[in-house]
Enzyme design. Structure first.
Site, PDB file in Angstrom:
ATOM      1  N   CYS A   2     -45.958  58.265  27.305  1.00 37.96           N
ATOM      2  CA  CYS A   2     -46.571  58.872  26.122  1.00 37.96           C
ATOM      3  C   CYS A   2     -47.784  58.052  25.731  1.00 37.96           C
ATOM      4  O   CYS A   2     -47.953  56.909  26.147  1.00 37.96           O
ATOM      5  CB  CYS A   2     -45.582  58.916  24.957  1.00 37.96           C
ATOM      6  SG  CYS A   2     -44.100  59.897  25.275  1.00 37.96           S
TER       7      CYS A   2
ATOM      8  N   GLY B 253     -49.513  61.839  28.869  1.00 36.93           N
ATOM      9  CA  GLY B 253     -48.528  62.842  28.495  1.00 36.93           C
ATOM     10  C   GLY B 253     -49.170  64.199  28.350  1.00 36.93           C
ATOM     11  O   GLY B 253     -50.174  64.345  27.655  1.00 36.93           O
TER      12      GLY B 253
ATOM     13  N   ASN C 252     -43.918  55.252  22.079  1.00 39.66           N
ATOM     14  CA  ASN C 252     -44.007  55.282  23.538  1.00 39.66           C
ATOM     15  C   ASN C 252     -42.986  54.311  24.085  1.00 39.66           C
ATOM     16  O   ASN C 252     -42.989  53.130  23.742  1.00 39.66           O
ATOM     17  CB  ASN C 252     -45.413  54.879  23.991  1.00 39.66           C
ATOM     18  CG  ASN C 252     -45.521  54.741  25.499  1.00 39.66           C
ATOM     19  OD1 ASN C 252     -44.810  55.404  26.247  1.00 39.66           O
ATOM     20  ND2 ASN C 252     -46.415  53.875  25.953  1.00 39.66           N
ATOM     21  N   GLY C 253     -42.087  54.796  24.934  1.00 33.22           N
ATOM     22  CA  GLY C 253     -41.074  53.930  25.518  1.00 33.22           C
ATOM     23  C   GLY C 253     -39.737  54.635  25.598  1.00 33.22           C
ATOM     24  O   GLY C 253     -39.654  55.863  25.550  1.00 33.22           O
TER      25      GLY C 253
ATOM     26  N   TYR D 163     -50.586  52.859  38.269  1.00 36.22           N
ATOM     27  CA  TYR D 163     -50.780  54.310  38.175  1.00 36.22           C
ATOM     28  C   TYR D 163     -51.148  54.830  36.792  1.00 36.22           C
ATOM     29  O   TYR D 163     -52.086  55.594  36.657  1.00 36.22           O
ATOM     30  CB  TYR D 163     -49.500  55.005  38.643  1.00 36.22           C
ATOM     31  CG  TYR D 163     -49.526  56.514  38.478  1.00 36.22           C
ATOM     32  CD1 TYR D 163     -50.293  57.310  39.312  1.00 36.22           C
ATOM     33  CD2 TYR D 163     -48.795  57.134  37.473  1.00 36.22           C
ATOM     34  CE1 TYR D 163     -50.338  58.689  39.154  1.00 36.22           C
ATOM     35  CE2 TYR D 163     -48.824  58.509  37.309  1.00 36.22           C
ATOM     36  CZ  TYR D 163     -49.595  59.285  38.143  1.00 36.22           C
ATOM     37  OH  TYR D 163     -49.636  60.635  37.980  1.00 36.22           O
TER      38      TYR D 163
END
Length: 544
Positions: free
Chosen positions: A2, A31, A105-106, A260
């Site tokens: 995210c 995302g 995020n996580g 990435y």
């Protein structure tokens, strides 16, 4: 993965929403399932727009114009566990004890015990399967324990301390308190990234919080600083306060950010993503040279899989003195193919997104460079495409080591049995994807490629390669649980894809699956001394 974003403008009369939406478009790579923005306007009112879909599709001029206020929070979502559900688009909101907006995020790894705590002790209702909503309510519960009608910065730091003592896993968070300001904090291991920057504005400063520095760069913000592991940051129009909350832990940023996920023009924890990928290419060149010599194979051309492997592939080609060519052309206008699950659909999507140019492959031994190999589905199709247009031999080189274990910290890695490298050696992996040879970066070389740019970082989270999880608490039972959740998520994606197909044909979605909504919310305001201060009251008014 995210992307999170928070913005506080010095001039409260200027709406923050246009800039938040622009920033979210720069985080779109993190995302693509859903996005959302909530702003705080006069008298502490919240204005919201969130839905499943891409930023460009959800936020048109009309929806942005309804997002009033000089500070706000935004989010782009790609789900891991949980469902593919419009209700789980972030940011989330609670109105008790104060108006709180939250984006995360996580992924938490102790959700079961936290849910039990919510039910039996905190008595707070969790409406979705998202651990982000759970994390928000843990934060709200700890704020509630102050027992105060109005809270201050010390109370917020104390509440965040309570959160960090209760939750385990990876979390980079941005929150907004009605009429007060914006907040950021990061898990004690610093697994997921988040940072802050400033910009001069009249007699004061604008502040931005973002997952990646590229958003700050594009907005003219300077002095980018990462939020430290276990640190909390509180920003109001009076200034910024930073405090180390959690005791020292192993600092271990996720190395896959550099392989990435992150944009190459971002800097994370002092490390240039671009430079790290250059170093990956240099290190991989040495490994490729060694393996090709042992196999007695000569390569004619190096071709990257666009886009993330380009930097590494170019450096590899230069170091080996080989021609570098763009043999795959990417269609940048393919629609929402990411929501289409299943092996057959993935194969079709590769062919839709990439086209191989025969003149770069015909009668050549080709070295295809990719950032990583996960399921192997994409790699298999790419290898077949190369052979279909005349490649004699196809060797695949990966900038990352074999991925043999699932990620539990917020990356949508499939179950172990779906990972092509799980339980296979290199020859078996090559056979599975149809390549003549497969060459992987070694883990020490990958770590060194990133660490050499910031030697002070001694550890990285490399759990997808090693199965060693820095937070602890990850056993076989938990891995099975997370794989089951992801299987449910895939089924939900199938349903969503079917509903979208029906809608495109003119049918309406069932009730409860509305695609888009704007809301105005009034919330209690937690602080004195603000122009936006109002009393304790709550109401929701639909604006669309």
């Amino acid at each position: 993965m995210c992307g999170i974003l928070g913005l506080l403008l010095h001039d409260a009369s200027v709406d923050a929403a246009p800039e938040i939406c622009e920033g979210l478009s720069l985080l779109q790579h993190r995302g693509q399932d859903a996005c959302g923005v909530i702003t705080c306007g006069p008298k502490g009112r919240f204005y919201q727009c969130k839905a499943n879909g891409m930023v460009r599709d959800i936020f048109d001029a009309n929806s942005i114009s309804r997002l009033i206020g000089g500070m706000g929070v935004g989010h782009v979502r790609y789900p891991t566990a949980g469902s593919f559900n419009n209700a789980e688009a972030q940011p989330f909101y609670v109105n008790s004890p104060y108006g709180i907006v939250f984006a995360h995020n996580g992924n938490l790894i102790n959700t079961a015990s936290l849910m039990q705590f919510m039910d039996h002790t905190a008595h707070r209702h969790i409406n979705t399967a998202s651990d982000s909503e759970l994390l928000l309510n843990i934060f709200a519960y700890n704020l509630q324990q102050t027992g105060k009608f109005r809270i201050n910065e010390e109370d917020i730091f104390t509440a965040i301390g309570g959160v960090m003592s209760q939750v385990r896993g990876a979390y980079a968070c941005v929150a907004m308190l009605a009429g007060f300001g914006i907040i950021a904090f990061r898990d004690p291991n610093g697994i997921r990234p988040v940072g802050i920057a400033t910009r001069k504005s009249g007699t004061g400063l604008d502040y931005i919080i973002s997952s990646e520095s590229v958003v700050a760069d594009a907005g003219g913000f300077t002095d980018w600083q990462d939020v430290n592991p276990g640190e909390a940051v509180i920003i109001t129009r009076n200034g910024i306060l930073r405090r180390q909350i959690a005791p020292p832990a192993t600092f271990a940023p996720d190395i896959f950010e550099f392989v990435y996920f992150a944009r190459p023009d971002s800097v994370i924890d002092g490390i240039s993503v671009y430079r790290s990928r250059m170093a990956m290419g240099d290190a991989l060149a040495d490994k490729v040279q060694e393996v090709l010599r042992d196999a007695n194979i000569q390569v004619d051309v190096v071709i990257p899989v666009p886009d993330t492997s380009r930097v590494a592939a170019l450096n590899l080609a230069q170091k080996l003195g080989l021609p570098y060519r763009e043999g795959f052309i990417k269609n940048r206008y393919v629609g929402r193919t990411f929501i289409m699950p299943g092996q057959q659909m993935r194969k079709k999507n590769v062919r839709r997104k990439l086209n191989a140019m025969a003149l770069e492959f015909a009668n050549r031994n080709v070295l295809i460079v990719d950032d990583s190999i996960v399921r192997g589905t994409t790699s298999k199709e790419i290898v077949q495409m190369a052979k279909d247009v005349g490649a004699k031999k196809v060797i695949v080189a990966s900038c990352a080591p074999p991925i043999r274990y699932p990620n539990v910290y917020g990356i949508d890695m499939p179950s172990r049995k779906e990972l092509v490298a799980h339980g296979r050696d290199n020859d078996e992996i090559a056979s599975a994807i149809g390549a003549d040879l497969v060459i992987f970066q070694t883990l020490p070389d990958l770590i060194n490629s990133v660490r050499q740019l910031q030697p002070s970082i001694k550890h990285f989270d490399c759990s997808v390669f090693t199965g060693e999880y820095v937070t602890g608490g990850v056993d076989e039972g938990y891995l099975q649980h997370i794989e089951n959740l992801r299987a449910d998520n895939n089924r939900a994606k199938i349903l969503s894809a079917s509903l979208d197909a029906l809608e495109n044909k003119g049918a309406s979605k069932p009730n409860g699956l509305s695609h888009h909504h704007n809301m105005k919310m009034e919330a209690s305001t937690p602080t004195n001394g603000s122009d936006d201060t109002v009393g304790l009251h709550n109401s929701w008014n639909t604006q669309s």
